[in-house]
Design a protein around this motif. Sequence first.
Motif, mmCIF file in Angstrom:
data_model
loop_
_atom_site.group_PDB
_atom_site.id
_atom_site.type_symbol
_atom_site.label_atom_id
_atom_site.label_comp_id
_atom_site.label_asym_id
_atom_site.label_seq_id
_atom_site.Cartn_x
_atom_site.Cartn_y
_atom_site.Cartn_z
ATOM 1 N N ALA A 76 0.841 -1.201 0.000
ATOM 2 C CA ALA A 76 0.000 0.000 0.000
ATOM 3 C C ALA A 76 0.875 1.248 0.000
ATOM 4 O O ALA A 76 2.012 1.247 0.480
ATOM 5 C CB ALA A 76 -0.904 -0.016 1.224
ATOM 6 N N SER A 103 -0.887 -7.020 -5.207
ATOM 7 C CA SER A 103 -0.968 -5.708 -4.566
ATOM 8 C C SER A 103 -1.689 -5.845 -3.241
ATOM 9 O O SER A 103 -2.557 -6.701 -3.072
ATOM 10 C CB SER A 103 -1.705 -4.695 -5.456
ATOM 11 N N CYS A 105 -3.900 -3.604 -0.505
ATOM 12 C CA CYS A 105 -4.632 -2.379 -0.216
ATOM 13 C C CYS A 105 -4.551 -1.409 -1.401
ATOM 14 O O CYS A 105 -4.863 -1.778 -2.532
ATOM 15 C CB CYS A 105 -4.095 -1.772 1.080
ATOM 16 N N SER A 106 -4.093 -0.178 -1.193
ATOM 17 C CA SER A 106 -4.053 0.829 -2.249
ATOM 18 C C SER A 106 -3.005 0.538 -3.311
ATOM 19 O O SER A 106 -2.963 1.220 -4.336
ATOM 20 C CB SER A 106 -3.799 2.214 -1.644
ATOM 21 N N ALA A 108 -3.262 -1.548 -5.366
ATOM 22 C CA ALA A 108 -4.032 -1.868 -6.562
ATOM 23 C C ALA A 108 -4.023 -0.716 -7.567
ATOM 24 O O ALA A 108 -4.143 -0.939 -8.779
ATOM 25 C CB ALA A 108 -5.472 -2.211 -6.181
ATOM 26 N N SER A 122 -11.004 -7.089 -9.449
ATOM 27 C CA SER A 122 -9.998 -6.577 -8.516
ATOM 28 C C SER A 122 -10.692 -6.127 -7.236
ATOM 29 O O SER A 122 -11.914 -6.062 -7.150
ATOM 30 C CB SER A 122 -9.228 -5.402 -9.134
ATOM 31 N N THR A 124 -9.697 -3.567 -3.410
ATOM 32 C CA THR A 124 -8.781 -2.767 -2.614
ATOM 33 C C THR A 124 -9.488 -2.503 -1.283
ATOM 34 O O THR A 124 -10.559 -3.055 -1.024
ATOM 35 C CB THR A 124 -8.390 -1.467 -3.341
ATOM 36 N N HIS A 125 -8.895 -1.678 -0.437
ATOM 37 C CA HIS A 125 -9.546 -1.332 0.825
ATOM 38 C C HIS A 125 -10.920 -0.743 0.536
ATOM 39 O O HIS A 125 -11.097 0.027 -0.406
ATOM 40 C CB HIS A 125 -8.683 -0.325 1.583
ATOM 41 N N THR A 129 -12.595 1.595 -2.842
ATOM 42 C CA THR A 129 -13.114 0.813 -3.970
ATOM 43 C C THR A 129 -13.804 1.696 -5.011
ATOM 44 O O THR A 129 -13.652 1.477 -6.217
ATOM 45 C CB THR A 129 -14.078 -0.271 -3.473
ATOM 46 N N LEU A 132 -11.120 3.444 -7.037
ATOM 47 C CA LEU A 132 -10.456 2.537 -7.976
ATOM 48 C C LEU A 132 -11.337 2.289 -9.195
ATOM 49 O O LEU A 132 -10.857 2.314 -10.344
ATOM 50 C CB LEU A 132 -10.120 1.215 -7.291
ATOM 51 N N THR A 155 -5.203 -8.978 -6.067
ATOM 52 C CA THR A 155 -5.359 -7.702 -5.371
ATOM 53 C C THR A 155 -5.966 -7.975 -4.002
ATOM 54 O O THR A 155 -6.988 -8.657 -3.893
ATOM 55 C CB THR A 155 -6.260 -6.741 -6.171
#
Length: 319
Positions: A76, A103, A105-106, A108, A122, A124-125, A129, A132, A155
């Motif tokens: 991240a 990846s 968290c961030s 991604a 995919s 992410t946190h 989301t 992203l 991810t």
Amino acid sequence: MLNKVVCVTLPGMAPFEFGVLCEVFGIDRSEQGGPSFDFHVTAAEPGPVRTKLGFDIIVTEDLASADDADLIAIPAYLAGTDIHPEVLRVVREAEARGAWVLSVCSGAFVLGAAGILDGRRSTTHWMYTDDLAQAYPRTTVDPDVLFVEDRRVVTGAGTAAGIDAALHIVRKELGAAAANNIAKRMVVPPQRDGGQSQFIQSPVVECQSDSFAAVTEWMLKNLEQELTVDQLARQSLMSSRTFARRFRAELGTTPTAWLNRQRLLRAQQLLEETDRGLEEIASDTGFGGAAVMRHHFIKVLQTTPTAYRRTFGSQRVAS
């Protein structure tokens, strides 16, 4: 085979997520029967790398070692920070040659900037989301899961979900025993069920009951039995409806799904470590028959028990 792992550090990097990658892949566990990886910490510009907490990590290795890595791992970082073009090149080339890309968290957003999330699922946190999905509309972002694997691109969701994502890759490449060995050393579950949506709705679990620790332990000891929700509810001194609702709220999944995952993990272990036949393993783990066990293997692991044993088993046996 997963051997060479390269962690790419970034300005604004999150120390915990970086530490997760170092912990999973950077420790030699061969003396305890676990895996050992050729682990590298790299930077596009070696030297001090400022973390998002304001202290520096000194990185001495450049990105040259990433060119033949089996896994490129991105921790991240402060999303929106400029990404060095060499980092994007390394990620693109790793994906193109079929290496794993991970990846946390961030991190991604780095994969998105490299273009390798296009046409893939995919995550992410949960806080990021929507960002992203907006920044990279050609990826399908799942806000509820702990991690996503889509064709060797993994991810992970926020923070500790990086452990789940990393252990998933170890499990896929080296088998359940290797992942369990690492998890035991880290004192974490080898595989968690559920998703991050449970944390969005209720950051502090409202109901903490010793009865769930007791009943899940009892379930693990009785996997070979045909366990019903009604039976489990009686074991917990609850009504069936209350048990099912509270179980899902606390563990993030249904009792049946949790039970099937534990049965699958136990079957993986027996396939790796014993020469028992498939029918016997299916019976011992509560699947009832080899056909049912095969269905669950294909659904969750995208492989058959026979193929799994062929890849990870310590003894080659006819099936």
